[in-house]
Design an enzyme around this catalytic site. Structure first.
Site, short mmCIF file in Angstrom:
data_model
loop_
_atom_site.label_atom_id
_atom_site.label_comp_id
_atom_site.label_asym_id
_atom_site.label_seq_id
_atom_site.Cartn_x
_atom_site.Cartn_y
_atom_site.Cartn_z
N ARG A 112 0.84 -1.20 0.00
CA ARG A 112 0.00 0.00 0.00
C ARG A 112 0.88 1.25 0.00
O ARG A 112 2.09 1.16 0.16
CB ARG A 112 -0.95 -0.01 1.19
CG ARG A 112 -0.24 -0.01 2.53
CD ARG A 112 -1.24 0.01 3.70
NE ARG A 112 -0.56 -0.21 4.96
CZ ARG A 112 -1.17 -0.30 6.13
NH1 ARG A 112 -2.47 -0.21 6.22
NH2 ARG A 112 -0.48 -0.49 7.24
N ASN A 150 -5.37 7.29 4.10
CA ASN A 150 -5.09 6.57 5.34
C ASN A 150 -3.65 6.79 5.73
O ASN A 150 -2.73 6.51 4.97
CB ASN A 150 -5.32 5.06 5.16
CG ASN A 150 -5.26 4.32 6.48
OD1 ASN A 150 -6.19 4.35 7.27
ND2 ASN A 150 -4.14 3.65 6.74
N GLU A 151 -3.44 7.33 6.92
CA GLU A 151 -2.12 7.52 7.50
C GLU A 151 -1.11 8.09 6.49
O GLU A 151 -0.18 7.39 6.06
CB GLU A 151 -1.58 6.22 8.10
CG GLU A 151 -2.31 5.81 9.36
CD GLU A 151 -1.61 4.68 10.11
OE1 GLU A 151 -0.76 3.99 9.52
OE2 GLU A 151 -1.93 4.48 11.29
N GLU A 331 -7.88 4.52 15.24
CA GLU A 331 -7.54 3.09 15.35
C GLU A 331 -6.93 2.88 16.73
O GLU A 331 -5.88 3.45 17.04
CB GLU A 331 -6.53 2.70 14.27
CG GLU A 331 -7.05 2.87 12.85
CD GLU A 331 -6.03 2.45 11.78
OE1 GLU A 331 -5.00 1.83 12.13
OE2 GLU A 331 -6.27 2.75 10.61
N TRP A 339 3.35 -5.70 13.72
CA TRP A 339 4.38 -4.98 12.95
C TRP A 339 5.59 -4.52 13.74
O TRP A 339 6.54 -4.00 13.17
CB TRP A 339 3.76 -3.79 12.23
CG TRP A 339 2.83 -2.95 13.07
CD1 TRP A 339 1.47 -3.05 13.08
CD2 TRP A 339 3.17 -1.93 14.00
NE1 TRP A 339 0.94 -2.12 13.98
CE2 TRP A 339 1.98 -1.43 14.55
CE3 TRP A 339 4.37 -1.37 14.44
CZ2 TRP A 339 1.92 -0.41 15.51
CZ3 TRP A 339 4.33 -0.35 15.39
CH2 TRP A 339 3.12 0.10 15.91
N GLU A 379 -1.77 -9.00 7.68
CA GLU A 379 -1.95 -8.72 9.11
C GLU A 379 -2.60 -9.89 9.88
O GLU A 379 -3.37 -9.68 10.83
CB GLU A 379 -2.73 -7.41 9.27
CG GLU A 379 -1.92 -6.24 8.75
CD GLU A 379 -2.60 -4.87 8.85
OE1 GLU A 379 -3.82 -4.82 9.08
OE2 GLU A 379 -1.89 -3.86 8.66
N GLN A 380 -2.25 -11.11 9.50
CA GLN A 380 -2.87 -12.27 10.14
C GLN A 380 -2.57 -12.35 11.63
O GLN A 380 -3.33 -12.92 12.40
CB GLN A 380 -2.41 -13.56 9.45
CG GLN A 380 -2.87 -13.59 8.00
CD GLN A 380 -2.42 -14.84 7.28
OE1 GLN A 380 -2.53 -15.94 7.80
NE2 GLN A 380 -1.90 -14.67 6.08
N HIS A 382 -2.38 -9.79 13.59
CA HIS A 382 -2.91 -8.60 14.25
C HIS A 382 -4.28 -8.91 14.86
O HIS A 382 -5.22 -9.25 14.16
CB HIS A 382 -3.05 -7.47 13.23
CG HIS A 382 -3.21 -6.11 13.83
ND1 HIS A 382 -4.27 -5.76 14.62
CD2 HIS A 382 -2.41 -5.02 13.76
CE1 HIS A 382 -4.13 -4.49 15.00
NE2 HIS A 382 -3.01 -4.03 14.50
C1 GAL Z 1 -2.21 1.21 10.87
C2 GAL Z 1 -3.00 1.19 9.57
C3 GAL Z 1 -4.00 0.06 9.54
C4 GAL Z 1 -3.37 -1.21 10.02
C5 GAL Z 1 -2.81 -1.01 11.40
C6 GAL Z 1 -2.19 -2.24 12.01
O1 GAL Z 1 -0.98 1.83 10.67
O2 GAL Z 1 -3.69 2.40 9.39
O3 GAL Z 1 -4.47 -0.10 8.24
O4 GAL Z 1 -2.36 -1.61 9.14
O5 GAL Z 1 -1.80 -0.03 11.33
O6 GAL Z 1 -1.74 -1.98 13.31
#
Ligand code: GAL
Length: 665
Positions: A112, A150-151, A331, A339, A379-380, A382
């Protein structure tokens, strides 16, 4: 404290991805989201390929029906523009739309944020898709707000070294300087024969043999920040026109400094940020011992700092009065993330604690990322509020509990704090450009002042140079390298006590040493001269009389007769000095010294001080005090609760992840 904004009932939200799940699940999801006590649902920020599979071939059926399903359950939809994930066909149409890293490598499609903020054609594409969505959903009664993109900047995407960035930079410079001569002078290009005859000779400041000219880098950083502002503004302009009455939001990040968030926020109604306390601790925590101690909680001041920063961003037009501002957590970490270098499980109760903390700082909404953990793609690992098999995870229960608790609390108004702390993005870029010491991170200097104030029980308002400073009793300015004349005038008019940290005033706007040496025009407020500076190896410092030491960074300062030296270093040089209401700290103070200085200043300003004690933090809002235990051990908080206070949640005996809310009389 004066009440300064109308009271809004705080609410919960969640990030939901209908496109990730079979349609048959949506109605049940919506029902359970409502049952959890959630009111807002953010959708569609990465859904461009599902909305427009190939150019102009739109599929809105699924999105119409998702919005309808959520709305029918009583949920309010936050709709997003999908511009953080341009689809493959679009990248194939214009392969040069991707950003280029400082080594000259194009960032490839396949995850992304594969775009360059300066790419004119991509900007047009963003305007096109935003227009399509705004026209379709702008007046939908279920859609109450928009998130742009987004971000911005995530995954190091603000600074790009592409051809479009280079061309954009040249135009930006031509507008700023008007003539190559003016640019040569402002940058000091004579230094290494770096003079240019035309703006078209200016290159981007990467891949140079040794460090590029700092004035060049600083202008490039300003340019890059302006690109984010311009990119965002294209979308907000369209949304304002075609979706009247809806709030426009962007979700910023933690410790992200590459563009000026105050500038971007000037085009938003609400600033929001994405709060991942444990991931951030892993990335930015002080040292190993600190990270181990707080590994299941996050740094006790990191979230608060960003809540205060983004509240200030949500008040860029001063519309909410000092200390106010509309802001959300868009979020919120709901469990382990995927991550950071290590991804521990939060203590049970932490998701609730983080949520209460945000509301205590005035958040309108805390929205969890994400409703259900994804069993596929990046992101499995997460967590979500639900596991991939749809069973509720711990985050679900904590969100539900928080929702009930916040609705049981009386309304509290955000009020102006007694203490303000100034953050200035260009100053951060300027120190990064020429740190003059391996450990010199301006943001850490700021954090240490902020954290000290919190440990002394302060609720802090963050301000930018654009904000109004009236009514504060103490203003802490840890790192303002470049001070405009307007700012000097504003500070001069201020009745507050003002504390400047090291390096304040040490550069002109062009990144030169100021005339008469540092602190340049700050000398109008405190008559001192910085004769020499030095950076020190880790662990080495200069003791300061009474308490603590200077470390990492030390200044050799001469003072005039109007200046009183408050404390000296062991070598006899001034460490902390004052002229009337203004004082200056001639180095990077260690914890003990910083605490001493802040304590003296607070008391002199007539602000009451309470030491929160290890791991505990407080935040006052109106007459509510929220007390939080960030540590891995139970703590006694009785010193933070007066006998006349009414305990609304919790008690003085605080468990791990404990939250206590009291109503003060
Ligand atoms: C943020 C992002 C989300 C998701 C999240 C995971 O940085 O906006 O889409 O990736 O992290 O923690």
């Amino acid at each position: 404290m004066t009440a300064i904004e109308p009271v809004k009932k705080p609410a919960l939200g969640v990030c939901y991805y209908p496109e990730h799940w079979p349609k048959e699940m949506w109605a049940d999801d919506a029902k359970r989201i409502v049952e959890c006590g959630i009111e807002y649902v953010r959708i569609a920020e990465f859904a461009w390929s599902r909305i427009e599979a190939t150019r102009d071939k739109f599929n809105f059926e699924w999105l119409d029906s998702a919005i309808e399903t959520l709305g029918a359950a009583g949920l309010k939809v936050v709709m997003c523009t999908p511009t953080a994930t341009p689809p493959k066909w679009l990248v194939d149409e214009m392969p040069d739309m991707v950003a280029v890293d400082s080594d000259g490598n194009p960032r490839k499609w396949g995850s992304r944020r594969h775009y360059d903020f300066s790419h004119e054609e991509y900007r047009k594409e963003c305007a096109r898709i935003t227009m399509v969505l705004a026209k379709r959903y702008g007046s939908d009664s279920n859609v109450v707000a928009w998130q742009t993109d987004n971000e911005y900047g995530c995954h190091d995407t603000t600074l790009s070294y592409s051809e479009s960035a280079r061309d954009g930079f040249r135009n930006w410079l031509a507008q700023k300087y008007q003539s190559p001569d003016a640019l040569n002078k402002a940058w000091g290009n004579v230094f290494w024969s770096m003079e240019v005859e035309s703006f078209n000779e200016v290159e981007l400041p990467n891949l140079t043999v040794t460090e590029p000219n700092p004035s060049h880098v600083l202008d490039y950083r300003r340019f890059a920040s302006d690109q984010v502002v311009a990119f965002n503004r294209i979308q907000t302009g369209i949304l304002r026109k075609h979706s009247p009455g809806r709030d426009i939001i962007h979700n910023f990040m933690g410790r992200y400094l590459e563009f000026d968030h105050f500038d971007v926020s000037a085009d938003l109604d609400i600033a929001s940020w994405d709060s991942y306390p444990i991931g951030f601790l892993e990335q930015f925590g002080r040292d190993h011992a600190w990270k181990n101690w707080y590994m299941r909680a996050g740094d006790p001041d990191f979230q608060a700092f960003h809540h205060d920063l983004y509240r200030a961003c949500g008040n860029m037009r001063g519309q909410a009065g000092n200390g106010g501002g509309r802001w959300w957590v868009m979020e919120q970490q709901p469990g382990p993330v995927n991550w950071a270098p290590y991804n521990p499980d939060p203590h049970p109760g932490m998701v609730r604690l983080w949520s209460h903390e945000a509301f205590a700082h005035g958040a309108e909404v805390v929205s969890y990322f994400r409703w259900r953990q994804a069993p596929f793609a990046q992101e499995q690992f997460h967590a979500g509020l639900n596991r991939p098999d749809n069973s509720p995870d711990r985050g679900f229960e904590e969100a539900e509990k928080t929702g009930k608790e916040i609705s049981s609390l009386p309304n509290a108004e955000t009020a102006q704090s007694a203490v303000a702390l100034l953050v200035d993005y260009p100053s951060l870029w300027a120190t990064e450009t020429q740190p003059q010491g391996a450990g010199y991170h301006a943001i850490n200097v700021i954090w240490e002042f902020y954290s000290t104030l919190r440990q002394l029980g302060q609720s802090v308002d963050i301000v930018s140079t654009a904000h109004n400073l009236d009514g504060y009793k103490l203003i802490v300015v840890p790192q303002l390298l470049m001070v405009s004349d307007d700012m000097i005038a504003k500070l001069d008019e201020c009745e507050a006590r003002i504390v400047f940290g090291p390096r304040c005033g040490s550069r002109t706007m062009s990144h030169h040493i100021p005339e008469g040496l540092a602190p340049g025009n700050l000398r109008q407020l405190i008559d001192i001269r910085v004769d020499r500076v030095e950076s020190l190896r880790p662990g080495v410092g200069e003791a300061v009389e009474h308490v603590g030491a200077m470390w990492k960074w030390i200044e050799h300062v001469s003072t005039s007769a109007d200046v009183t030296v408050e404390s000296k270093m062991s070598n006899g040089r001034p460490a902390w000095m004052r002229q009337k209401n203004v004082s200056y700290v001639a180095g990077w103070p260690d914890e003990a010294l910083c605490k001493h200085i802040m304590q003296v200043e607070l008391e002199a300003a007539g602000v009451s001080v309470v030491e929160t004690g290890d791991d505990l933090r407080i935040r006052d809002r109106g007459n509510l005090r929220t007390i939080l235990n960030y540590g891995p051990k139970p703590r006694d908080a009785s010193h933070l609760i007066a006998p006349t206070d009414k305990v609304l949640i919790g008690s003085a005996n605080m468990d791990v992840a404990g939250v206590t809310v009291v109503q003060r009389t």
